[in-house]
Design a protein around this motif. Structure first.
Motif, PDB file in Angstrom:
ATOM      1  N   ALA A  94     141.464  76.509  68.481  1.00 41.84           N
ATOM      2  CA  ALA A  94     140.441  76.332  67.448  1.00 41.84           C
ATOM      3  C   ALA A  94     139.107  76.885  67.921  1.00 41.84           C
ATOM      4  O   ALA A  94     138.749  76.740  69.089  1.00 41.84           O
ATOM      5  CB  ALA A  94     140.291  74.857  67.117  1.00 41.84           C
ATOM      6  N   CYS A  96     136.193  75.866  66.597  1.00 37.38           N
ATOM      7  CA  CYS A  96     135.150  74.846  66.451  1.00 37.38           C
ATOM      8  C   CYS A  96     135.382  73.676  67.396  1.00 37.38           C
ATOM      9  O   CYS A  96     136.522  73.250  67.604  1.00 37.38           O
ATOM     10  CB  CYS A  96     135.113  74.357  65.009  1.00 37.38           C
ATOM     11  SG  CYS A  96     133.706  73.268  64.653  1.00 37.38           S
ATOM     12  N   THR A  98     134.892  70.746  66.786  1.00 38.62           N
ATOM     13  CA  THR A  98     135.412  69.605  66.022  1.00 38.62           C
ATOM     14  C   THR A  98     136.936  69.647  65.920  1.00 38.62           C
ATOM     15  O   THR A  98     137.543  68.699  65.413  1.00 38.62           O
ATOM     16  CB  THR A  98     134.866  69.631  64.578  1.00 38.62           C
ATOM     17  OG1 THR A  98     135.290  70.863  63.966  1.00 38.62           O
ATOM     18  CG2 THR A  98     133.353  69.557  64.548  1.00 38.62           C
ATOM     19  N   HIS A 100     138.433  72.009  64.089  1.00 41.13           N
ATOM     20  CA  HIS A 100     138.723  72.884  62.959  1.00 41.13           C
ATOM     21  C   HIS A 100     138.874  74.317  63.468  1.00 41.13           C
ATOM     22  O   HIS A 100     138.230  74.712  64.445  1.00 41.13           O
ATOM     23  CB  HIS A 100     137.584  72.844  61.936  1.00 41.13           C
ATOM     24  CG  HIS A 100     137.452  71.523  61.248  1.00 41.13           C
ATOM     25  ND1 HIS A 100     136.654  70.524  61.730  1.00 41.13           N
ATOM     26  CD2 HIS A 100     138.018  71.042  60.119  1.00 41.13           C
ATOM     27  CE1 HIS A 100     136.728  69.464  60.919  1.00 41.13           C
ATOM     28  NE2 HIS A 100     137.550  69.758  59.935  1.00 41.13           N
ATOM     29  N   HIS A 101     139.712  75.085  62.767  1.00 41.45           N
ATOM     30  CA  HIS A 101     139.918  76.457  63.226  1.00 41.45           C
ATOM     31  C   HIS A 101     138.627  77.266  63.117  1.00 41.45           C
ATOM     32  O   HIS A 101     138.301  78.053  63.992  1.00 41.45           O
ATOM     33  CB  HIS A 101     141.050  77.127  62.431  1.00 41.45           C
ATOM     34  CG  HIS A 101     141.542  78.375  63.077  1.00 41.45           C
ATOM     35  ND1 HIS A 101     142.157  78.386  64.314  1.00 41.45           N
ATOM     36  CD2 HIS A 101     141.466  79.674  62.698  1.00 41.45           C
ATOM     37  CE1 HIS A 101     142.453  79.628  64.657  1.00 41.45           C
ATOM     38  NE2 HIS A 101     142.038  80.422  63.692  1.00 41.45           N
ATOM     39  N   CYS A 103     134.309  77.057  62.221  1.00 42.70           N
ATOM     40  CA  CYS A 103     133.154  76.154  62.112  1.00 42.70           C
ATOM     41  C   CYS A 103     132.698  75.982  60.665  1.00 42.70           C
ATOM     42  O   CYS A 103     131.953  75.060  60.354  1.00 42.70           O
ATOM     43  CB  CYS A 103     131.992  76.700  62.944  1.00 42.70           C
ATOM     44  SG  CYS A 103     132.309  76.628  64.722  1.00 42.70           S
ATOM     45  N   PHE A 105     133.856  74.786  57.697  1.00 40.90           N
ATOM     46  CA  PHE A 105     134.903  74.020  57.019  1.00 40.90           C
ATOM     47  C   PHE A 105     134.340  73.136  55.925  1.00 40.90           C
ATOM     48  O   PHE A 105     135.073  72.418  55.273  1.00 40.90           O
ATOM     49  CB  PHE A 105     135.705  73.184  58.026  1.00 40.90           C
ATOM     50  CG  PHE A 105     134.864  72.262  58.847  1.00 40.90           C
ATOM     51  CD1 PHE A 105     134.573  70.991  58.380  1.00 40.90           C
ATOM     52  CD2 PHE A 105     134.362  72.661  60.081  1.00 40.90           C
ATOM     53  CE1 PHE A 105     133.785  70.138  59.136  1.00 40.90           C
ATOM     54  CE2 PHE A 105     133.582  71.813  60.842  1.00 40.90           C
ATOM     55  CZ  PHE A 105     133.284  70.543  60.365  1.00 40.90           C
ATOM     56  N   ARG A 106     133.023  73.180  55.710  1.00 38.89           N
ATOM     57  CA  ARG A 106     132.412  72.347  54.679  1.00 38.89           C
ATOM     58  C   ARG A 106     132.196  73.159  53.410  1.00 38.89           C
ATOM     59  O   ARG A 106     131.424  74.105  53.402  1.00 38.89           O
ATOM     60  CB  ARG A 106     131.061  71.812  55.142  1.00 38.89           C
ATOM     61  CG  ARG A 106     131.190  70.787  56.235  1.00 38.89           C
ATOM     62  CD  ARG A 106     129.899  70.026  56.392  1.00 38.89           C
ATOM     63  NE  ARG A 106     130.005  69.136  57.531  1.00 38.89           N
ATOM     64  CZ  ARG A 106     129.733  69.486  58.784  1.00 38.89           C
ATOM     65  NH1 ARG A 106     129.306  70.710  59.055  1.00 38.89           N
ATOM     66  NH2 ARG A 106     129.861  68.619  59.756  1.00 38.89           N
ATOM     67  N   ALA A 125     140.409  74.665  54.355  1.00 34.36           N
ATOM     68  CA  ALA A 125     139.416  73.584  54.355  1.00 34.36           C
ATOM     69  C   ALA A 125     140.080  72.255  54.013  1.00 34.36           C
ATOM     70  O   ALA A 125     139.781  71.219  54.611  1.00 34.36           O
ATOM     71  CB  ALA A 125     138.299  73.899  53.363  1.00 34.36           C
ATOM     72  N   GLN A 128     142.276  70.960  56.833  1.00 30.56           N
ATOM     73  CA  GLN A 128     141.517  70.530  58.000  1.00 30.56           C
ATOM     74  C   GLN A 128     140.667  69.297  57.716  1.00 30.56           C
ATOM     75  O   GLN A 128     140.110  68.713  58.638  1.00 30.56           O
ATOM     76  CB  GLN A 128     140.620  71.683  58.474  1.00 30.56           C
ATOM     77  CG  GLN A 128     141.429  72.839  59.050  1.00 30.56           C
ATOM     78  CD  GLN A 128     140.601  74.099  59.171  1.00 30.56           C
ATOM     79  OE1 GLN A 128     139.458  74.152  58.728  1.00 30.56           O
ATOM     80  NE2 GLN A 128     141.163  75.118  59.783  1.00 30.56           N
ATOM     81  N   ALA A 129     140.566  68.916  56.425  1.00 23.96           N
ATOM     82  CA  ALA A 129     139.670  67.801  56.067  1.00 23.96           C
ATOM     83  C   ALA A 129     140.247  66.465  56.539  1.00 23.96           C
ATOM     84  O   ALA A 129     141.436  66.343  56.758  1.00 23.96           O
ATOM     85  CB  ALA A 129     139.432  67.807  54.564  1.00 23.96           C
TER      86      ALA A 129
ATOM     87  N   CYS B  80     129.644  73.618  61.248  1.00 24.96           N
ATOM     88  CA  CYS B  80     129.803  72.294  61.857  1.00 24.96           C
ATOM     89  C   CYS B  80     128.469  71.628  62.157  1.00 24.96           C
ATOM     90  O   CYS B  80     128.316  70.427  61.955  1.00 24.96           O
ATOM     91  CB  CYS B  80     130.640  72.390  63.124  1.00 24.96           C
ATOM     92  SG  CYS B  80     130.080  73.645  64.294  1.00 24.96           S
TER      93      CYS B  80
END
Lengths: 129, 129
Positions: A94, A96, A98, A100-101, A103, A105-106, A125, A128-129, B80
């Motif tokens: 990944a 990120c 966090t 997540h693949h 950064c 993802f929001r 997204a 990954q949520a 992120c």
């Protein structure tokens, strides 16, 4: 790696840094944005492994050194006015911190259309949520 | 457009700006990086047309206002740590003022592999050279 331009040609910000957009070669996904100083740029070009200047830690940052999530360079492009770089990479694990693949993802804004690419981003997204 | 976060949540640089990576929805191509201030962000969210703060001209910049090369927003992601945005757009005409489709048309480094995506980027760079 060879380079068609030199670090000296690039326009730096007032801290001597250049922003780098990092994109995954296999998927086209934008993974992150980070910053390079001269040393980070030169180490990246010598090693083929993405290396940044960490603005928060104020130190050289070989991406993946602690996580094992290295980024292997395919190619780096400078933009039209030489103030931004685009690196196309293979991402180990990944990108990120966090997990997540990417950064990014929001999700913001409503999806106004459903292109293949946006569908893939949206799916990623959601997964990954 | 709705937003899952507010401008106030984003971390700005010391000039009150946030960098925005702009990616084409249909191709995944990274087109450019530009900067938004609060007004540019709000106008973008209201209109669905990418609007920036021009650092060189020090003025609001509705991308395409003079060239007709507007960027229509599909979605905007925050990263992120809320200091960078990724906008997925439909690009009218060329994104770059040089006439290239993407501002990232200068190849650096040797191509170490030939993924489909890198092949497409390379082809685009050659066609535009």
């Amino acid at each position: 790696m060879k380079s068609s331009y030199s670090w000296e040609q690039l326009k730096k910000d007032d801290k001597g840094l250049v922003p780098v957009v990092v994109q995954e070669a296999s998927t086209g996904m934008v993974l992150m944005v980070a910053y390079m100083n001269k040393e980070a740029y030169e180490l990246t070009m010598e090693s083929g492994v993405m290396t940044y200047w960490s603005r928060s830690r104020q130190e050289l940052w070989i991406k993946g050194e602690t996580s094992g999530h290295y980024q292997h360079v395919h190619a780096i492009f400078a933009d039209c006015d030489y103030d931004t770089l685009l690196a196309v990479v293979d991402q180990d694990g990944a990108a990120c911190h966090t997990g997540h693949h990417s950064c990014f993802f929001r999700e913001d804004a409503e999806w106004s259309a459903e292109s293949t690419y946006v569908q893939a981003l949206k799916k990623a997204a959601e997964e990954q949520a």
